[in-house]
Motif scaffolding. Structure first.
Motif, mmCIF file in Angstrom:
data_model
loop_
_atom_site.group_PDB
_atom_site.id
_atom_site.type_symbol
_atom_site.label_atom_id
_atom_site.label_comp_id
_atom_site.label_asym_id
_atom_site.label_seq_id
_atom_site.Cartn_x
_atom_site.Cartn_y
_atom_site.Cartn_z
ATOM 1 N N ASP B 62 6.364 -8.169 -5.706
ATOM 2 C CA ASP B 62 7.217 -8.866 -6.666
ATOM 3 C C ASP B 62 8.668 -8.398 -6.589
ATOM 4 O O ASP B 62 9.598 -9.163 -6.800
ATOM 5 N N SER B 63 8.835 -7.114 -6.276
ATOM 6 C CA SER B 63 10.202 -6.583 -6.194
ATOM 7 C C SER B 63 10.282 -5.677 -4.961
ATOM 8 O O SER B 63 9.266 -5.161 -4.499
ATOM 9 N N PRO B 64 11.486 -5.470 -4.411
ATOM 10 C CA PRO B 64 11.632 -4.664 -3.193
ATOM 11 C C PRO B 64 11.026 -3.268 -3.350
ATOM 12 O O PRO B 64 11.092 -2.675 -4.439
ATOM 13 N N LEU B 65 10.432 -2.737 -2.282
ATOM 14 C CA LEU B 65 9.865 -1.396 -2.313
ATOM 15 C C LEU B 65 10.996 -0.386 -2.414
ATOM 16 O O LEU B 65 11.985 -0.482 -1.691
ATOM 17 N N THR B 66 10.830 0.586 -3.313
ATOM 18 C CA THR B 66 11.915 1.564 -3.482
ATOM 19 C C THR B 66 11.907 2.609 -2.369
ATOM 20 O O THR B 66 12.945 3.073 -1.947
ATOM 21 N N ASP B 67 10.731 2.951 -1.872
ATOM 22 C CA ASP B 67 10.654 4.020 -0.858
ATOM 23 C C ASP B 67 9.579 3.684 0.188
ATOM 24 O O ASP B 67 8.468 4.216 0.128
ATOM 25 N N PRO B 68 9.903 2.794 1.157
ATOM 26 C CA PRO B 68 8.901 2.378 2.149
ATOM 27 C C PRO B 68 8.354 3.538 2.978
ATOM 28 O O PRO B 68 7.174 3.551 3.324
ATOM 29 N N ALA B 69 9.206 4.546 3.291
ATOM 30 C CA ALA B 69 8.760 5.682 4.107
ATOM 31 C C ALA B 69 7.675 6.471 3.368
ATOM 32 O O ALA B 69 6.724 6.965 3.977
ATOM 33 N N ARG B 70 7.833 6.558 2.047
ATOM 34 C CA ARG B 70 6.840 7.268 1.242
ATOM 35 C C ARG B 70 5.521 6.495 1.215
ATOM 36 O O ARG B 70 4.440 7.074 1.274
ATOM 37 N N LEU B 71 5.630 5.168 1.127
ATOM 38 C CA LEU B 71 4.430 4.323 1.143
ATOM 39 C C LEU B 71 3.688 4.503 2.474
ATOM 40 O O LEU B 71 2.454 4.600 2.496
ATOM 41 N N VAL B 72 4.448 4.574 3.572
ATOM 42 C CA VAL B 72 3.842 4.819 4.895
ATOM 43 C C VAL B 72 3.048 6.134 4.866
ATOM 44 O O VAL B 72 1.895 6.184 5.286
ATOM 45 N N ARG B 73 3.669 7.185 4.367
ATOM 46 C CA ARG B 73 3.002 8.499 4.308
ATOM 47 C C ARG B 73 1.751 8.450 3.433
ATOM 48 O O ARG B 73 0.702 8.966 3.791
ATOM 49 N N ASN B 74 1.877 7.822 2.274
ATOM 50 C CA ASN B 74 0.736 7.733 1.356
ATOM 51 C C ASN B 74 -0.429 6.955 1.957
ATOM 52 O O ASN B 74 -1.585 7.348 1.822
ATOM 53 N N LEU B 75 -0.112 5.842 2.624
ATOM 54 C CA LEU B 75 -1.172 5.051 3.248
ATOM 55 C C LEU B 75 -1.841 5.839 4.380
ATOM 56 O O LEU B 75 -3.067 5.867 4.487
ATOM 57 N N ASN B 76 -1.031 6.500 5.223
ATOM 58 C CA ASN B 76 -1.593 7.263 6.341
ATOM 59 C C ASN B 76 -2.517 8.378 5.859
ATOM 60 O O ASN B 76 -3.464 8.747 6.562
ATOM 61 N N ALA B 77 -2.244 8.889 4.663
ATOM 62 C CA ALA B 77 -3.090 9.956 4.117
ATOM 63 C C ALA B 77 -4.466 9.409 3.702
ATOM 64 O O ALA B 77 -5.421 10.166 3.576
ATOM 65 N N ILE B 78 -4.568 8.100 3.522
ATOM 66 C CA ILE B 78 -5.814 7.494 3.033
ATOM 67 C C ILE B 78 -6.612 6.773 4.120
ATOM 68 O O ILE B 78 -7.830 6.799 4.127
ATOM 69 N N VAL B 79 -5.906 6.125 5.070
ATOM 70 C CA VAL B 79 -6.600 5.205 5.984
ATOM 71 C C VAL B 79 -7.414 5.892 7.084
ATOM 72 O O VAL B 79 -8.137 5.221 7.819
ATOM 73 N N GLY B 80 -7.292 7.213 7.211
ATOM 74 C CA GLY B 80 -8.072 7.925 8.230
ATOM 75 C C GLY B 80 -7.334 8.032 9.550
ATOM 76 O O GLY B 80 -6.240 7.490 9.727
ATOM 77 N N LYS B 81 -7.962 8.732 10.494
ATOM 78 C CA LYS B 81 -7.299 9.070 11.754
ATOM 79 C C LYS B 81 -7.189 7.893 12.711
ATOM 80 O O LYS B 81 -6.394 7.927 13.646
ATOM 81 N N ASP B 82 -8.013 6.867 12.513
ATOM 82 C CA ASP B 82 -8.087 5.798 13.504
ATOM 83 C C ASP B 82 -7.125 4.650 13.247
ATOM 84 O O ASP B 82 -7.082 3.688 14.013
ATOM 85 N N ILE B 83 -6.369 4.754 12.172
ATOM 86 C CA ILE B 83 -5.316 3.771 11.882
ATOM 87 C C ILE B 83 -4.023 4.548 11.648
ATOM 88 O O ILE B 83 -4.025 5.551 10.933
ATOM 89 N N ALA B 84 -2.944 4.095 12.267
ATOM 90 C CA ALA B 84 -1.639 4.700 12.009
ATOM 91 C C ALA B 84 -0.692 3.612 11.517
ATOM 92 O O ALA B 84 -0.401 2.665 12.245
ATOM 93 N N ILE B 85 -0.263 3.739 10.264
ATOM 94 C CA ILE B 85 0.773 2.843 9.737
ATOM 95 C C ILE B 85 2.100 3.418 10.238
ATOM 96 O O ILE B 85 2.419 4.573 9.960
ATOM 97 N N GLU B 86 2.838 2.643 11.000
ATOM 98 C CA GLU B 86 4.029 3.208 11.632
ATOM 99 C C GLU B 86 5.317 2.910 10.882
ATOM 100 O O GLU B 86 6.219 3.731 10.847
ATOM 101 N N GLU B 87 5.407 1.717 10.316
ATOM 102 C CA GLU B 87 6.639 1.373 9.600
ATOM 103 C C GLU B 87 6.341 0.242 8.628
ATOM 104 O O GLU B 87 5.517 -0.630 8.902
#
Lengths: 239, 239
Positions: B62-87
């Motif tokens: 609904d509104s622009p993401l305030t911290d996309p780099a942080r979202l990348v880090r948070n997602l990578n911490a959850i999705v496991g080793k076999d998926i890498a969210i890069e940007e």
């Protein structure tokens, strides 16, 4: 024979009762194909989980092999996917895979980004490691003779003297680094202890001069923790 | 979002009831982090076991993401080793990961020697494959419009017309080959069926002119068998 193996499925190189090791799998395959009890002697021993891009081993036969390429194919059909026998060739009777080796080179692979493809084969380095400082410290290894600080306690090694001729972190692609170390001999667990202590320097938890002090102490407890084995490769053996 | 994944642990990209898919893992992670039910749309669908070196997906906020780099880090911490969210980056509201993609490139990796390190990531090619002949046949794909012969039967695709702009085997190192294929769109299972039929040519079981006839027949049964998915990579998506 020249061979390669992935370390993860094995309890190291050396035969141990009740454990699946690289040596035991190859000896069993060789014994099956040659229809008698065969033993092999490797250029060195790798620990549990440690890989070899190039290992060399010798075995004794009564008469020259008639078809070494066929023996390679037959062995590869038995040893499974995680070992590749690359070449078998005749050498002079007095040659020895271990005693005649003049140097060994190990590689330790680090990736700085998350990789779904390379995590089983390399170490995920934390962000911000100072590889410049790690290389300053690594240069000290070239002037070091006694590696007691990086030696496993209570082994049967008679001396902890090694001559390191190369020790340097190099870039691999955009996201990778490899620590390349060459020496005439390595003590058990030595590369992983050296890398672990260099990483302390890279994290800023140990200065380069403190790294020099760790070596001078000749005390394993002064060094950093040992690194995981899955990112370590016996890379080359020279004769 | 730009991401990569290893295909082996997943039942393909697309959400399916009761199956672990790349899309379902990412949607669950995104929903956890963003605290509401999130859906993503991928640039395409990869089958079970197929890898992506680069996949692109979009999602609506609904509104622009305030911290996309942080979202990348948070997602990578959850999705496991076999998926890498890069940007994760903002695009115009009308942009669409699938409809706006102008081309996709796939890589299919073959190794000609036994490798303990690369067998989970590539296809072990038999000795003596004629890659020259395979490239002669591959060139025909550039002049082909209707890919019905390489299409999976009974899918909901409305047309089997694709514009292939690159289709070529290239050497990788001493022991490897990669088939690189770029097109505006791909039909389900198409790359694996194309590679399987090219391999028939490389084995000498099908001539280059027979390969052309297979295409002309517009009949899936005329083509070769589909190749295993673990050696296939969605390599790039362009917009």
């Amino acid at each position: 024979m020249r061979l390669a193996y992935r370390g993860a499925p094995f309890h190291g190189w050396q035969c141990q009762p009740g454990e699946v090791t690289v040596q035991s799998v190859i000896e069993a395959a060789l014994s099956t194909v040659m229809r008698r009890d065969m033993k092999i002697v490797g250029a060195g021993r790798t620990d549990t989980g440690v890989n070899a891009r190039m290992m060399v081993a010798h075995f004794d036969v009564d008469s020259p092999l008639t078809d070494p390429a066929r023996l390679v194919r037959n062995l590869n059909a038995i040893v499974g996917k995680d070992i590749a026998i690359e070449e078998i060739y005749e050498v002079e009777p007095d040659k020895h895979a271990r005693f005649d080796a003049t140097s060994r080179t190990y590689h330790y692979y680090a990736v700085t980004s998350k990789s779904p493809f390379f995590y089983p084969l390399s170490w995920k380095a934390p962000e911000g490691l100072d590889f410049g400082k790690m290389n300053e410290a690594a240069a000290i290894l070239l002037e070091t003779a006694d590696f007691t600080s990086f030696a496993k306690l209570h082994t049967d090694a008679k001396t902890n003297i090694c001559r390191v001729t190369k020790a340097r972190w190099e870039r691999v692609g955009d996201d990778g680094w490899v620590f390349v170390i060459t020496a005439d001999r390595f003590l058990r667990n030595m590369v992983r202890a050296v890398v672990g202590t260099l990483v302390e320097v890279g994290r800023g938890k140990m200065s380069v001069s403190q790294f020099a002090e760790v070596i001078a102490k000749r005390d394993r407890c002064a060094a950093g923790t040992s690194m995981p084995g899955h990112a370590l490769y016996l890379w080359e053996v020279t004769y």
